[in-house]
Design an enzyme around this catalytic site. Structure first.
Site: not given
Ligand code: KIV
Length: 289
Positions: A67-68, A106, A138, A205, A136
């Site tokens: 989600d970056s 994510d 958090e 992280e 994924k």
């Molecule tokens: O959103 C993302 O790119 C991430 C990575 C930095 C692990 O969660």
């Protein structure tokens, strides 16, 4: 040993898709860590587009549609505003552009925290509509019941602990975690809780190195570090960061290229040719058969 494949990256389109190969699987990634050790470290990079996936696929065990992408692709101030629809569109593109790596997508902020049921509904959409192999999310012990719920219903989950960017409004910034005893203990107990709940791997992280190592040693599933420790079972970076697309990156990022320089240099040369009217005409570039 994982096998890497040469991709046909000669086309500017995701199709024709390269001949189907057997993808790595989530259980194969989980099995990389045996008796607390990972002989072959796990390689993960973020990918958001089909072309990026084509280029990275042969080199990676996992492609993370992170989600970056909120900041990297959409210029958002954080990952908080990212939507499920954005993740579905980019997740599907990355699956189309890859055939070797396991693709993980994510779950964006607000799509899983309320209840295991909410998480299942949205994670199932990610799997159905993108073709990804897992999700994924958090959070540590607070998310353990959700991780178990998803895993028992056919959705593999990668955890994410330490610096959890979706919680930036609670954390107050993106500083490294684990400096106080209480924070350090929480990170290790979060790792244990997710491992016990069936997470197949855990991103660690922005965690001070001794605690990243302690968490890695404390659990059975692989840890994937980002600003953690080289002793984690694998590593991940945001691809644009390691390619040098941004001037400001987190301190732990090593740049392997200067893509920002290459792009602005190419754009400057193109602009100069257009303005000088020296840009090649069709008759110079078009080669009829
Ligand atoms: O959103 C993302 O790119 C991430 C990575 C930095 C692990 O969660």
């Amino acid at each position: 040993m994982s096998t890497t494949f040469q991709l046909d990256t000669a086309t500017s389109r995701a199709n024709p898709t390269p001949a189907p190969m057997k993808r790595l699987t989530v259980p194969a990634i989980r099995r990389r860590k045996k008796d607390g050790a990972t002989a072959e470290p796990i390689v993960m990079l973020t990918a958001y587009t089909a072309r990026q996936a084509q280029l990275l696929d042969a080199h990676c065990d996992l492609l993370l549609v992170g989600d970056s992408l909120g900041q990297v692709i959409y210029g958002l101030p954080s990952s908080v505003p990212v939507t499920l629809e954005m993740m579905i569109a980019h997740g599907a593109a990355v699956v189309r552009g890859s055939y070797h790596a396991v693709v993980i997508v994510d779950m964006p902020f607000g799509t899983y925290e309320q209840s295991p049921q909410q998480a299942f509904e949205n994670a199932a959409r990610l799997l159905k509509e993108t073709g990804c192999a897992g999700v994924k999310l958090e959070g540590g012990a607070a998310m353990a019941a959700t991780v178990r719920f998803l895993n028992e219903r056919g959705i593999p989950v990668m955890g994410h602990i330490g610096l959890t960017p979706q919680a930036v409004n609670v954390l107050g910034g993106y500083n490294a975690r684990g400096r106080s005893d209480a924070e350090a203990q929480k990170i290790v107990s979060d790792a244990r809780a997710l491992d016990d709940a069936g997470a197949f791997s855990i991103v660690v992280e922005g965690v001070v190195e001794p605690i990243a190592i302690e968490a890695t040693r404390a659990i059975g599933c692989p840890t994937i570090g980002i600003g953690g420790s080289a002793q984690c079972d694998g590593q991940v970076l945001v691809t644009e960061d390691m390619l040098g697309m941004f001037e400001r990156v987190p301190r732990f990022v090593k740049r392997y290229a200067d893509m920002a320089g290459l792009v602005s240099d190419a754009a400057a040369r193109y602009a100069a040719e257009v303005r000088e009217r020296s840009f090649p005409g069709v008759e110079q570039t078009y080669q009829p058969k």
